[in-house]
Structures are given as structure tokens and as C-alpha cells.
Scaffold this motif. Structure first.
Motif, PDB file in Angstrom:
ATOM      1  N   LEU A  39      -8.711  55.741  10.543  1.00  0.00           N
ATOM      2  CA  LEU A  39      -8.976  55.966  11.951  1.00  0.00           C
ATOM      3  C   LEU A  39      -7.658  55.817  12.685  1.00  0.00           C
ATOM      4  N   PHE A  77     -17.043  59.457  13.541  1.00  0.00           N
ATOM      5  CA  PHE A  77     -16.470  58.199  14.003  1.00  0.00           C
ATOM      6  C   PHE A  77     -17.165  57.757  15.276  1.00  0.00           C
ATOM      7  N   GLU A  78     -17.538  56.498  15.316  1.00  0.00           N
ATOM      8  CA  GLU A  78     -18.001  55.880  16.550  1.00  0.00           C
ATOM      9  C   GLU A  78     -17.293  54.549  16.664  1.00  0.00           C
ATOM     10  N   SER A  79     -16.566  54.366  17.764  1.00  0.00           N
ATOM     11  CA  SER A  79     -15.802  53.144  17.916  1.00  0.00           C
ATOM     12  C   SER A  79     -16.702  51.999  18.337  1.00  0.00           C
ATOM     13  N   VAL A  92      -6.423  56.398  20.440  1.00  0.00           N
ATOM     14  CA  VAL A  92      -7.766  56.878  20.127  1.00  0.00           C
ATOM     15  C   VAL A  92      -7.690  58.021  19.123  1.00  0.00           C
ATOM     16  N   ASP A 129     -15.326  60.734  19.180  1.00  0.00           N
ATOM     17  CA  ASP A 129     -15.931  59.408  19.345  1.00  0.00           C
ATOM     18  C   ASP A 129     -17.118  59.528  20.298  1.00  0.00           C
ATOM     19  N   ALA A 132     -17.100  57.232  23.457  1.00  0.00           N
ATOM     20  CA  ALA A 132     -15.924  57.128  24.324  1.00  0.00           C
ATOM     21  C   ALA A 132     -16.248  57.307  25.795  1.00  0.00           C
TER      22      ALA A 132
END
Length: 316
Positions: A39, A77-79, A92, A129, A132
Motif C-alpha cells: 500500500l 484497498f480500504e484504509s 495515499v 480507497d 477516503a
């Protein structure tokens, strides 16, 4: 592997990490018996430095001369990381030049608030994301690109509950990559004014403004806004120069599209780097016209809107 501060990674399978990574969210596989979903969270490209002890199928330690090779495969991807108030540069995945307009000090000693106005290259991080938009609290996006650029790629902002406004800054016949920054203000000042007013409007906050690279058109708008807030010339220039680290990965992404590939065909990375003298020339041109605030008022921005912007953006 040596990774800079801010980099996040998770281990997968048992294939390897080695080679060069395009700054993005990607899975890299190569010579060693490990793989990661890398990431990427740095504004410049990285050549991974594998650690001795990871071995290729032939038994050669990756850190001992194994031939780097790798493939990049996008991964979802998920933060889980919150946007931290006070942070200026946001590392990011998916974008390379995202930062908060706030955090700088004015000539009078006040601080520009963070968390209300952001600037960016094309904000593909908001597609990569899924969290985000909520983490940044975005209400409005102001796009400074031409219609042809927006037709090439544009996020479905309405479908994400974000207001979208496009105010295309243009330098006329001059390429936006090589134009003197004053050309944006003299060619079609009404688009500059429209963009400034939208970004300043408190009801639009939190707002993000962007172009393709987040350097030239975005840099001009940021300079005007920071000057209105009372940030000094040297600090505005220093902020502008932060875009240097993003130039190489941004160009690498843009040249994959035919439209930008043609525009950038005769331009090197070095030629695209931000130069302090370019921003100094713009700011001194503005001073000859009474300063950023005077220029904006002369071109139709109500003085009250400038006052309201300062009221919400400057800490007391």
C-alpha cells in the motif's frame, strides 16, 4: 525490505517482493518466497530493497544479488487510518500529490486551519480507497482541467454524494505544462475567479481542488488562496516546491493516456519539476497589480467573501 515512514504493507501468499513499484496500490511478485500487497504511501517512486534472508526458489538470498523482477496487480484497498488534523502531506494510494492547504503560518503569526481545503493531482485515491471521501469529509471537488481532460477520466462525484464544479484554467495556445503562470490569470481570469470563489465558500467545505498533476494550475490557485490568507511569499513558494517529489510518478501515470502522452512527448521529468522562480514571478506580478486580494476584487470577487474565507481558515 527497507520501507520509508508512512508505508503500509500486508503479507500475502509465499511469493516474493523485488523490483520497482509504481506508486500505487499493487501486489508485487518476483524472485523471493514472499509477496505483499504494497500500500504505497510516499510521494516518489521507490525501488524496493529486499532484506537478506528472503530466498528465491533457487536458494539465492534476495539481498545478495538476486535479479529483481516483478509484476504489478491492483488489489482492493480500504484504509483504516483516519485523516489526522494537522497533517499537511497525505500519503495515499492511487494519487501522488495530495496535501492540505492548511498548516502554514501567516505573516501576522496566525495558522491556516487544516482539514477544510485540500489540493491534489487527479484524485484517483478516492476511487481506490472506498473510505477516503468519508475520512476526508469531502463535500465539494473543484476540477481545474479542460473538458477534454475531464472526458478522459472523471470520478462519478454525484454518485458519491460530492458536489462537482469544473473551472478550467487555461493558458491559451501555450501548453499548460510550459506556460508562464500569469497566463492563467490573463487569458481567462473569470475561470480563476470562479474556482477561487468556489474553494473559498465556507458552505462548500470540506473542498478539494485539483488538476492533472496538482502542480501548475493547482499551484496557481493555491498561491492565490494562501496569499489572500496572508501567507508570505517564501512560504508559498516552499509549499509549491513540495510537488517536486510527485512529478515522476504523475508523469508515468499520465503518459499511459494518449492525450497526455502527446502533450508530454517532448518534455522530460526534469523540465516538469516545479521551479521556485516560476512561482516568484507569479507572486511578484500580482504585487505589481496590488496583490492577490486586489487582483481578485478587481476581477469580481466581493471583498466580503475574502473576509469570510479568512474568518473560517485562520486560527485565532
Amino acid at each position: 525490505m527497507a520501507m520509508p515512514p508512512g508505508t503500509r504493507w500486508d503479507a500475502y501468499d509465499r511469493q516474493s517482493v523485488s523490483g520497482a513499484c509504481v506508486p500505487d496500490v499493487c501486489r508485487i511478485s518476483g524472485c523471493c518466497e514472499m509477496s505483499v500487497a504494497f500500500l504505497w504511501a510516499a510521494p516518489a517512486p521507490l525501488v524496493l530493497a529486499p532484506t537478506v534472508g528472503l530466498h528465491s526458489p533457487g536458494g539465492t538470498p534476495c539481498g545478495a544479488g538476486a535479479e529483481p523482477r516483478g509484476t504489478l496487480v491492483p488489489v482492493p484497498f480500504e484504509s483504516t487510518q483516519p485523516v489526522v488534523p494537522g497533517d499537511r502531506v497525505h500519503l495515499v494510494p492511487g494519487s501522488h500529490n495530495v496535501r492540505d492547504l492548511g498548516g502554514l503560518r501567516t505573516r501576522s503569526g496566525r495558522t491556516v486551519r487544516t482539514g477544510r481545503v485540500y489540493r491534489s493531482d487527479y484524485p484517483s485515491f478516492l476511487e481506490v480507497d472506498a473510505t477516503a471521501i468519508a475520512r476526508f469529509g469531502l463535500a465539494t471537488v473543484v476540477d481545474l482541467r479542460r473538458g477534454t481532460e475531464a472526458a478522459e477520466e472523471c470520478i462519478d462525484w454525484g454518485g458519491r454524494g460530492v458536489a462537482y464544479r469544473r473551472w478550467p484554467l487555461t493558458a491559451g495556445r501555450e501548453s499548460s505544462w510550459h506556460a508562464r503562470y500569469t497566463s492563467y490569470l490573463t487569458r481567462r481570469p473569470e475561470t480563476v475567479v470562479g474556482a477561487v470563489r468556489e474553494v473559498m465558500r465556507p458552505a462548500a467545505h470540506t473542498v478539494l481542488f485539483h488538476c492533472a498533476a496538482g502542480k501548475d494550475r493547482t499551484g496557481v490557485l493555491a498561491a492565490l488562496l494562501l496569499a489572500v490568507l496572508g501567507v508570505g511569499e517564501d512560504d508559498i513558494v516552499a509549499d509549491y516546491l513540495l510537488s517536486a517529489a510527485s512529478v515522476e510518478p504523475v508523469i508515468a501515470r499520465l503518459v499511459e493516456m494518449e492525450m497526455y502522452a502527446g502533450m508530454l512527448a517532448d518534455s522530460s521529468v526534469d523540465e516538469q519539476l516545479p521551479r521556485a522562480e516560476h512561482m516568484h514571478l507569479l507572486l511578484r506580478w500580482l504585487e505589481r497589480h496590488g496583490g492577490a486580494e486586489a487582483w481578485l476584487v478587481e476581477h469580481g470577487v466581493p471583498a466580503g467573501e475574502l473576509t469570510d474565507f479568512r474568518d473560517v481558515m485562520l486560527e485565532r
